[in-house]
Design a protein around this motif. Structure first.
Motif, PDB file in Angstrom:
ATOM      1  N   ASP A 122      37.998  40.321  39.007  1.00  0.00           N
ATOM      2  CA  ASP A 122      38.809  39.146  39.323  1.00  0.00           C
ATOM      3  C   ASP A 122      40.237  39.628  39.548  1.00  0.00           C
ATOM      4  OD1 ASP A 122      40.262  36.829  39.427  1.00  0.00           O
ATOM      5  OD2 ASP A 122      39.445  35.977  37.579  1.00  0.00           O
ATOM      6  N   PRO A 123      40.685  39.664  40.809  1.00  0.00           N
ATOM      7  CA  PRO A 123      42.016  40.211  41.103  1.00  0.00           C
ATOM      8  C   PRO A 123      43.174  39.299  40.685  1.00  0.00           C
ATOM      9  CG  PRO A 123      41.001  39.393  43.103  1.00  0.00           C
ATOM     10  CD  PRO A 123      39.979  39.245  42.012  1.00  0.00           C
ATOM     11  N   ILE A 124      42.866  38.103  40.205  1.00  0.00           N
ATOM     12  CA  ILE A 124      43.912  37.140  39.865  1.00  0.00           C
ATOM     13  C   ILE A 124      44.135  37.022  38.358  1.00  0.00           C
ATOM     14  CG2 ILE A 124      44.594  34.708  40.040  1.00  0.00           C
ATOM     15  CD1 ILE A 124      42.910  34.647  42.642  1.00  0.00           C
ATOM     16  N   THR A 125      43.055  36.986  37.590  1.00  0.00           N
ATOM     17  CA  THR A 125      43.143  36.716  36.162  1.00  0.00           C
ATOM     18  C   THR A 125      42.918  37.981  35.329  1.00  0.00           C
ATOM     19  OG1 THR A 125      42.140  34.573  36.651  1.00  0.00           O
ATOM     20  CG2 THR A 125      42.305  35.191  34.345  1.00  0.00           C
ATOM     21  N   PRO A 126      43.911  38.382  34.529  1.00  0.00           N
ATOM     22  CA  PRO A 126      43.703  39.539  33.641  1.00  0.00           C
ATOM     23  C   PRO A 126      42.803  39.148  32.464  1.00  0.00           C
ATOM     24  CG  PRO A 126      45.870  38.611  33.272  1.00  0.00           C
ATOM     25  CD  PRO A 126      45.262  37.844  34.415  1.00  0.00           C
ATOM     26  N   CYS A 127      42.306  40.141  31.745  1.00  0.00           N
ATOM     27  CA  CYS A 127      41.505  39.861  30.546  1.00  0.00           C
ATOM     28  C   CYS A 127      42.424  39.335  29.439  1.00  0.00           C
ATOM     29  CB  CYS A 127      40.766  41.124  30.100  1.00  0.00           C
ATOM     30  SG  CYS A 127      41.816  42.340  29.275  1.00  0.00           S
ATOM     31  N   LYS A 128      41.854  39.042  28.283  1.00  0.00           N
ATOM     32  CA  LYS A 128      42.630  38.492  27.161  1.00  0.00           C
ATOM     33  C   LYS A 128      43.757  39.412  26.717  1.00  0.00           C
ATOM     34  CE  LYS A 128      38.761  35.883  25.335  1.00  0.00           C
ATOM     35  NZ  LYS A 128      37.794  35.728  24.241  1.00  0.00           N
ATOM     36  N   ARG A 129      43.575  40.734  26.913  1.00  0.00           N
ATOM     37  CA  ARG A 129      44.610  41.698  26.516  1.00  0.00           C
ATOM     38  C   ARG A 129      45.517  42.094  27.675  1.00  0.00           C
ATOM     39  NH1 ARG A 129      41.491  45.776  22.441  1.00  0.00           N
ATOM     40  NH2 ARG A 129      41.188  44.248  20.789  1.00  0.00           N
ATOM     41  N   GLY A 130      45.342  41.458  28.824  1.00  0.00           N
ATOM     42  CA  GLY A 130      46.231  41.688  29.954  1.00  0.00           C
ATOM     43  C   GLY A 130      45.816  42.795  30.907  1.00  0.00           C
ATOM     44  N   MET A 154      43.992  44.504  34.020  1.00  0.00           N
ATOM     45  CA  MET A 154      43.441  44.161  35.333  1.00  0.00           C
ATOM     46  C   MET A 154      42.385  45.216  35.632  1.00  0.00           C
ATOM     47  SD  MET A 154      44.862  41.394  36.269  1.00  0.00           S
ATOM     48  CE  MET A 154      44.339  41.233  37.949  1.00  0.00           C
ATOM     49  N   ALA A 155      41.177  44.981  35.155  1.00  0.00           N
ATOM     50  CA  ALA A 155      40.090  45.950  35.278  1.00  0.00           C
ATOM     51  C   ALA A 155      38.786  45.210  35.539  1.00  0.00           C
ATOM     52  CB  ALA A 155      39.981  46.769  33.994  1.00  0.00           C
ATOM     53  N   PRO A 156      37.790  45.917  36.075  1.00  0.00           N
ATOM     54  CA  PRO A 156      36.474  45.282  36.258  1.00  0.00           C
ATOM     55  C   PRO A 156      35.920  44.812  34.913  1.00  0.00           C
ATOM     56  CG  PRO A 156      36.570  47.350  37.453  1.00  0.00           C
ATOM     57  CD  PRO A 156      37.797  47.285  36.603  1.00  0.00           C
ATOM     58  N   ARG A 157      35.045  43.811  34.991  1.00  0.00           N
ATOM     59  CA  ARG A 157      34.432  43.253  33.784  1.00  0.00           C
ATOM     60  C   ARG A 157      32.916  43.264  33.930  1.00  0.00           C
ATOM     61  NH1 ARG A 157      38.144  37.841  33.104  1.00  0.00           N
ATOM     62  NH2 ARG A 157      40.101  38.873  33.613  1.00  0.00           N
ATOM     63  N   TYR A 158      32.244  43.280  32.779  1.00  0.00           N
ATOM     64  CA  TYR A 158      30.791  43.170  32.781  1.00  0.00           C
ATOM     65  C   TYR A 158      30.407  41.716  33.059  1.00  0.00           C
ATOM     66  CZ  TYR A 158      30.281  47.823  30.771  1.00  0.00           C
ATOM     67  OH  TYR A 158      30.306  49.176  30.564  1.00  0.00           O
TER      68      TYR A 158
END
Length: 91
Positions: free
Chosen positions: A36-44, A46-50
């Motif tokens: 998701d190029p717009i929303t970072p994970c909870k820790r900020g 910007m990486a691929p997610r499972y």
């Protein structure tokens, strides 16, 4: 090889662009990962997610490294404790 060494964290823009944009798209495309190029994970990060857990790969790798370090520390203490106890019995 340690499990966290197999998690890729150095993605090129082309590789990220090839990943689905959402969890739903990833599941539909039968892909394990999405980006998701717009929303970072909870820790900020910007990486691929499972797609299965929505966990970011950087968070997973950091957690595995922390667990590994903790296990090493516990094993060190246990070894030292065992050594002291066995020499104590000999005295």
């Amino acid at each position: 090889m340690k499990k966290y060494n197999t998690i890729k964290t150095d993605w090129t823009l082309d590789e990220l662009a090839d990943l689905p944009d959402s969890k739903e798209d990833a599941i539909e495309a039968d892909s394990r990962l999405y980006y998701d190029p717009i929303t970072p994970c909870k820790r900020g990060h910007m990486a691929p997610r499972y797609a299965s857990s929505q966990q970011c790969l950087t968070c997973v790798k950091e957690r595995l490294i922390a667990q590994s370090d903790h296990i090493k520390e516990v094993q060190k203490k246990d070894r030292k404790s065992t050594r002291l106890n066995s020499s104590h019995r000999c005295i």
